[in-house]
Design a protein around this motif. Structure first.
Motif, short mmCIF file in Angstrom:
data_model
loop_
_atom_site.label_atom_id
_atom_site.label_comp_id
_atom_site.label_asym_id
_atom_site.label_seq_id
_atom_site.Cartn_x
_atom_site.Cartn_y
_atom_site.Cartn_z
N GLU A 1 0.17 0.88 60.33
CA GLU A 1 -0.44 1.89 59.44
C GLU A 1 -1.93 1.64 59.25
O GLU A 1 -2.69 2.56 58.98
N MET A 2 -2.33 0.38 59.35
CA MET A 2 -3.73 0.02 59.05
C MET A 2 -4.61 -0.08 60.29
O MET A 2 -5.74 0.39 60.31
N CYS A 3 -4.07 -0.75 61.31
CA CYS A 3 -4.94 -1.18 62.42
C CYS A 3 -5.18 -0.05 63.41
O CYS A 3 -4.32 0.79 63.63
N ASN A 4 -6.35 -0.11 64.02
CA ASN A 4 -6.59 0.82 65.11
C ASN A 4 -6.51 0.10 66.46
O ASN A 4 -6.45 0.73 67.50
N SER A 5 -6.51 -1.22 66.43
CA SER A 5 -6.28 -1.95 67.67
C SER A 5 -5.44 -3.19 67.38
O SER A 5 -5.43 -3.69 66.25
N ILE A 6 -4.76 -3.65 68.40
CA ILE A 6 -3.87 -4.81 68.21
C ILE A 6 -3.97 -5.77 69.39
O ILE A 6 -4.42 -5.41 70.48
N GLY A 7 -3.53 -6.99 69.14
CA GLY A 7 -3.37 -7.97 70.20
C GLY A 7 -2.04 -8.65 69.97
O GLY A 7 -1.74 -9.06 68.84
N ILE A 8 -1.21 -8.69 70.98
CA ILE A 8 0.10 -9.33 70.83
C ILE A 8 0.08 -10.66 71.57
O ILE A 8 -0.23 -10.71 72.76
N MET A 9 0.36 -11.71 70.82
CA MET A 9 0.37 -13.05 71.43
C MET A 9 1.79 -13.56 71.50
O MET A 9 2.61 -13.31 70.62
N ASP A 10 2.06 -14.26 72.58
CA ASP A 10 3.37 -14.90 72.72
C ASP A 10 3.21 -16.16 73.56
O ASP A 10 2.61 -16.11 74.64
N HIS A 11 3.72 -17.26 73.07
CA HIS A 11 3.63 -18.54 73.77
C HIS A 11 2.21 -18.86 74.23
O HIS A 11 1.99 -19.32 75.35
N GLY A 12 1.23 -18.55 73.39
CA GLY A 12 -0.16 -18.88 73.70
C GLY A 12 -0.87 -17.88 74.56
O GLY A 12 -2.07 -18.00 74.81
N ASN A 13 -0.14 -16.88 75.03
CA ASN A 13 -0.77 -15.86 75.89
C ASN A 13 -1.00 -14.57 75.13
O ASN A 13 -0.17 -14.19 74.30
N VAL B 1 1.00 -3.23 49.06
CA VAL B 1 0.41 -1.89 49.12
C VAL B 1 -1.06 -1.97 48.68
O VAL B 1 -1.95 -1.38 49.30
N GLU B 2 -1.29 -2.70 47.60
CA GLU B 2 -2.66 -2.84 47.09
C GLU B 2 -3.56 -3.52 48.12
O GLU B 2 -4.71 -3.12 48.30
N MET B 3 -3.02 -4.53 48.77
CA MET B 3 -3.79 -5.23 49.79
C MET B 3 -4.11 -4.30 50.96
O MET B 3 -5.21 -4.29 51.49
N LYS B 4 -3.11 -3.48 51.33
CA LYS B 4 -3.30 -2.54 52.44
C LYS B 4 -4.40 -1.54 52.09
O LYS B 4 -5.29 -1.28 52.91
N GLU B 5 -4.35 -1.04 50.87
CA GLU B 5 -5.37 -0.08 50.44
C GLU B 5 -6.76 -0.72 50.46
O GLU B 5 -7.74 -0.10 50.87
N LEU B 6 -6.80 -1.96 50.03
CA LEU B 6 -8.08 -2.68 50.01
C LEU B 6 -8.65 -2.82 51.42
O LEU B 6 -9.83 -2.56 51.66
N LEU B 7 -7.78 -3.20 52.34
CA LEU B 7 -8.25 -3.38 53.72
C LEU B 7 -8.68 -2.06 54.34
O LEU B 7 -9.66 -2.01 55.09
N LEU B 8 -7.94 -1.00 54.01
CA LEU B 8 -8.34 0.31 54.53
C LEU B 8 -9.69 0.74 53.96
O LEU B 8 -10.51 1.34 54.66
N ASN B 9 -9.91 0.41 52.68
CA ASN B 9 -11.21 0.68 52.06
C ASN B 9 -12.32 -0.05 52.81
O ASN B 9 -13.37 0.51 53.09
N LEU B 10 -12.05 -1.31 53.10
CA LEU B 10 -13.06 -2.12 53.79
C LEU B 10 -13.32 -1.58 55.20
O LEU B 10 -14.45 -1.57 55.67
N LYS B 11 -12.25 -1.15 55.83
CA LYS B 11 -12.39 -0.55 57.16
C LYS B 11 -13.28 0.71 57.07
O LYS B 11 -14.15 0.94 57.90
N GLY B 12 -13.02 1.47 56.01
CA GLY B 12 -13.82 2.66 55.78
C GLY B 12 -15.29 2.34 55.57
O GLY B 12 -16.17 3.16 55.86
#
Lengths: 313, 320
Positions: free
Chosen positions: B197-209, B169-180
């Motif tokens: 809860e944190m990210c506004n964009s994502i990338g999903i990788m599978d088998h190198g793709n 939770v503390e790490m999540k708050e820290l990252l959100l602060n940094l995002k801010g």
């Protein structure tokens, strides 16, 4: 001048550890033991010979100096062999490689730390070394020469340790490999000369008498490898200091059948063995450090576009 | 901020990353998701200059990361998955060590590390030895260390692995602060709920793709479609399917033993009428709800289809 951050950190971290105190203590203890052993031997010998005890005391200096250099030669590779592989084992290596430091400055930082530590040991031994000078017959310049040689040996040993550390993933493998390298320098540099000498012995039967005439021919150029032999280097150093003789002259005498213009003769006659050898040791050390820096650099070449995108292999 | 073009990484015949193209804009908190061995860490290591790609290009802030390493190192802060420590080094000295590696002077380091330690809530631990800190504290310290040179891009590889819930939770708050604060952050993780809860964009990788990438809402919509309705029932499944199929705004996606999944373009009233009709025709409806797409289901859906495609390919290859 800006101090290498790795030196600053490593010296600080290691000086906080009790290991360094125990290390210096053991080092001093060994030297004191060698000193008293030498005194006992000299005293025993003086009972049965008419030689002046004071002239014999001069030999305490090479005994102590050699002991120190052997200890440094053994200890420094162990310490430096874990320099890079230890960072990998601790998983701090990747972080280090993403910082602003170049691979070469990282390597130099590790080497400088090892040299500073070695010199700490050497300087801590000065009170014991000073005992050689209270009798007289020894110049204080010999002490400075010893410090210079200790510096070179530490640098050379550290460069071997660092190279092996960059080649191996585990510290223990790096230590073993370092000693392998050492063996190569101690034996590998003598072997070509020995093999040539043995294989070129010509034994011929002459006349009816059971007399064999044996003629030797020594490969002068093979002697050049000896310039990188630490044992020969130290022997030359002490021979020059104590008896004013040069091992190079003996080699020239052995290679007497060769014309006068050969490289070994030039080095020996002009009394340049130590200088040339020092330069070669320094050059080899820098070469090892450069190779280590190349080895740890993750980006060694520029990426190319694949001929067939998506094709594996 | 971060542009990856046609990135490939081969280990012998094994392809760890395959034609990866990705763009992460400034200020994004980008979550890199994928099963073990998907190629996330390989990609991160290439971006951080710890590994050379087989082919492709990485551009950070307009600078080619592979040819201009020294410049790029100033732009990146890297937090690895495992935090190694030096014995006998204090928190303050740890920050000083890494600051001086970026050729910062002592005053500058002291000022910035004070701010950063406050940010990561470790101000009171300055004189503590690093190896005495808890794992969560160490990980936060590692983030502070990665920010000492004020990088434009912060890359975190599985920062939450092995952390207890509080530390997470503390790490999540820290990252959100940094995002801010406007930092661009790339984070790889297996903990999808936290990423969502944190990210506004994502990338999903599978088998190198890279099988899906973009804003979370866009990826969700692309995968799940516009609206999903799940109707749970005990009896009358066939009748319910027939009613759904007859509706012009409804498409039956899947039929389970006690569940029908529909995609639709109906209004709330139309949904109520549809369910009402099912009940009127003796379908025992036990409940109905709108399917909210979350990262877990998105991930499962995307990697599932990849696995199926992979399976089909393999089957085809074996038939050949």
């Amino acid at each position: 001048m800006r101090l290498n951050p790795i030196v600053k950190k490593d010296v600080k971290v290691q000086s906080r550890s009790m290991k360094i105190c125990w290390g210096v203590f053991a080092y001093e203890l060994i030297l004191a033991f060698v000193f008293f052993l030498a005194i006992v031997v000299i005293k025993q010998q003086s009972r049965y010979s008419a030689n002046n005890i004071y002239s014999a005391m001069v030999w305490i200096y090479p005994a102590l100096a050699m002991t120190q250099l052997v200890i440094l030669g053994i200890v420094v590779p162990v310490r430096t062999a874990s320099a890079i592989s230890g960072e990998k084992e601790r998983q701090t290596f990747d972080i280090m490689m993403t910082t602003g430091m170049t691979p070469f400055s990282i390597i130099m930082g590790k080497v400088m730390t090892a040299i500073i530590q070695s010199m700490l040991f050497v300087v801590a031994s000065l009170p014991v070394m000073a005992l050689c000078f209270i009798i007289g017959g020894m110049s204080w310049s010999y002490l400075l020469w010893f410090l210079a040689i200790a510096l070179l040996i530490s640098f050379f040993s550290a460069s071997i340790g660092i190279l092996c550390s960059s080649l191996c993933k585990r510290s223990i493998s790096a230590v073993i490999m370092s000693y392998g390298f050492y063996l190569l320098f101690f034996l590998g540099t003598v072997l070509p000369y020995l093999i040539y000498s043995i294989t070129s012995v010509n034994m011929s039967y002459s006349g009816p008498a059971t007399v064999f005439s044996v003629s030797y021919s020594y490969g002068e150029n093979w002697c050049l490898f000896l310039l990188l032999n630490p044992a020969v280097y130290l022997t030359e150093f002490f021979a020059q200091i104590l008896v004013g003789d040069s091992i190079a002259n003996n080699l020239v005498n052995l290679t007497g059948t060769f014309p006068t213009g050969g490289p070994i003769r030039y080095i020996a006659v002009n009394n340049r063995w130590l200088i040339v050898s020092t330069v070669m040791f320094a050059a080899v050390s820098f070469l090892f450090l450069w190779l280590a820096a190349k080895r740890i650099n993750p980006i060694k070449r520029k990426a190319r576009k694949p001929k067939t995108p998506g094709a594996a292999g | 901020m971060l542009q990856i073009d046609h990135l490939y990484k081969n280990y012998g015949k094994f392809q760890a990353v395959r034609d990866l193209t990705l763009h992460i804009p400034q200020g994004d908190l980008f979550g890199f998701v994928g099963p073990n061995g998907a190629g996330k860490t390989t990609t991160i290591r290439i971006v951080c200059g710890l590994m050379l790609p087989t082919a492709g290009r990485v551009i950070i802030n307009g600078v080619d990361a592979l040819s201009r390493q020294r410049e790029i190192k100033k732009q990146i802060g890297y937090v690895p998955d495992f935090f190694g420590v030096y014995d006998n080094l204090k928190v303050r000295e740890y920050m000083d060590f890494y600051g001086s590696m970026y050729r910062m002077n002592s005053k500058e380091i002291a000022r910035i590390s004070d701010d950063l330690l406050e940010l990561v809530n470790l101000s009171d631990k300055k004189e503590f030895f690093v190896d005495t800190l808890s794992r969560g504290m160490k990980q936060r310290l590692c983030v502070a260390r990665a920010l000492i040179h004020n990088p434009a891009l912060l890359v975190l590889d599985e920062p939450n692995s092995g952390l207890d819930p509080r530390a997470r939770v503390e790490m999540k708050e820290l990252l959100l602060n940094l995002k801010g604060m406007g930092k661009t952050i790339v984070i790889s993780s297996h903990i999808l709920s936290e990423l969502s809860e944190m990210c506004n964009s994502i990338g999903i990788m599978d088998h190198g793709n890279l099988v899906a990438a973009g804003r979370i809402e866009d990826v969700m919509e692309g995968v799940f479609g516009s609206n999903q309705l799940i109707i749970t029932l005990d009896e009358g499944r066939e009748t319910a399917v027939r009613i759904a199929n007859e509706h012009p705004k409804v498409k039956v996606e899947s039929v389970g033993e006690y569940e029908i999944r529909l995609s639709h373009t109906m209004t709330k009233q139309e949904i109520a009428r549809l369910v009402g009709e099912m009940i009127a025709r003796d379908v025992l409806v036990t409940g109905f709800h709108k399917q909210e797409g979350n990262l877990e289901t998105l991930f499962m859906r995307v990697t599932e289809s990849e696995a199926q495609e992979g399976g089909t390919e393999n089957a085809a290859e074996s038939n050949c």
